[in-house]
Design a protein around this motif. Structure first.
Motif, mmCIF file in Angstrom:
data_model
loop_
_atom_site.group_PDB
_atom_site.id
_atom_site.type_symbol
_atom_site.label_atom_id
_atom_site.label_comp_id
_atom_site.label_asym_id
_atom_site.label_seq_id
_atom_site.Cartn_x
_atom_site.Cartn_y
_atom_site.Cartn_z
ATOM 1 N N TYR A 1 -33.332 2.133 -8.180
ATOM 2 C CA TYR A 1 -33.770 2.593 -6.859
ATOM 3 C C TYR A 1 -32.768 2.189 -5.780
ATOM 4 C CZ TYR A 1 -38.265 3.691 -8.923
ATOM 5 O OH TYR A 1 -39.253 4.235 -9.704
ATOM 6 N N PRO A 2 -32.654 3.007 -4.720
ATOM 7 C CA PRO A 2 -31.754 2.673 -3.618
ATOM 8 C C PRO A 2 -32.085 1.337 -2.953
ATOM 9 C CG PRO A 2 -32.401 4.970 -3.471
ATOM 10 C CD PRO A 2 -33.232 4.354 -4.557
ATOM 11 N N ASN A 3 -33.334 0.922 -2.952
ATOM 12 C CA ASN A 3 -33.703 -0.336 -2.298
ATOM 13 C C ASN A 3 -33.604 -1.539 -3.242
ATOM 14 O OD1 ASN A 3 -35.870 0.153 -3.950
ATOM 15 N ND2 ASN A 3 -37.419 0.089 -2.335
ATOM 16 N N SER A 4 -33.028 -1.353 -4.421
ATOM 17 C CA SER A 4 -32.909 -2.447 -5.396
ATOM 18 C C SER A 4 -31.839 -3.463 -4.996
ATOM 19 C CB SER A 4 -32.585 -1.902 -6.780
ATOM 20 O OG SER A 4 -31.293 -1.326 -6.804
ATOM 21 N N GLY A 5 -30.915 -3.053 -4.130
ATOM 22 C CA GLY A 5 -29.832 -3.946 -3.723
ATOM 23 C C GLY A 5 -28.706 -4.033 -4.740
ATOM 24 N N GLY A 6 -28.773 -3.222 -5.781
ATOM 25 C CA GLY A 6 -27.763 -3.267 -6.834
ATOM 26 C C GLY A 6 -26.439 -2.639 -6.438
#
Length: 179
Positions: free
Chosen positions: A80-85
């Motif tokens: 996900y874009p909000n995963s911070g990966g």
């Protein structure tokens, strides 16, 4: 009469024997193979070595495709874009520095930054959040030998495959799985 009966029995026996031989030999010679399976016992562990990425992309043309539609997943779920990966692409297995990086937070807008036309953006119409569209040719898939997904807490995952789904003129659709 008796010799005629012997000939018929012998011919019938030969036909039966040849039919049996054909049923065993023909399927084995037609390219059919059984999948490699591993039966594990309780408590047993095995090590599975992933196929190097360079072998997955052997069917690419000499010039790498300019447009890429990549889908990233980790542990069976999308990244996900909000995963911070951060996804890092390396040109060799031993390389310390990546030649290309994509932040998960940039997934939704990367197609704008890489100059995709409105017809290209239509590829994202039914996309999931982990789909990324790159149109400027900045990511050369033929250079990729290793990929890593790094999370803010220091957790790292390596790519087990880059699976090409389709290649149409200058567009490559592929999935990337991290384990």
């Amino acid at each position: 009469m008796k010799s005629m009966k012997k000939i018929k029995v012998t011919l019938l026996g030969l036909l039966t024997l040849s039919a049996f031989a054909a049923s065993v030999v023909v399927p084995a010679s037609c390219g059919r193979r059984t999948p490699d399976t591993v039966k594990m016992r309780v408590g047993e562990t095995i090590i599975v070595t992933p196929i190097p990425l360079e072998y997955s992309l052997s069917e690419l043309p000499a010039q790498p495709p300019k447009k890429l539609l990549l889908s990233f997943s980790s542990g069976g779920q999308q990244v996900y874009p909000n995963s911070g990966g951060v996804i890092k692409f390396y040109s060799s297995f031993e390389a310390e520095d990546p030649f290309y990086e994509i932040r998960a937070e940039d997934f939704p807008l990367l197609h704008l930054r890489t100059g995709c036309s409105s017809s290209d953006v239509s590829l994202l119409d039914n996309a999931i959040e982990s789909d990324v569209l790159i149109c400027d040719g900045s990511l050369d898939v033929q250079r990729i030998r290793r990929m890593a997904l790094e999370f803010p807490g220091g957790k790292k995952k390596s790519a087990t495959s880059l699976s090409p789904e389709s290649l149409e003129s200058d567009l490559l659709k592929a999935g990337v799985m991290f384990q």
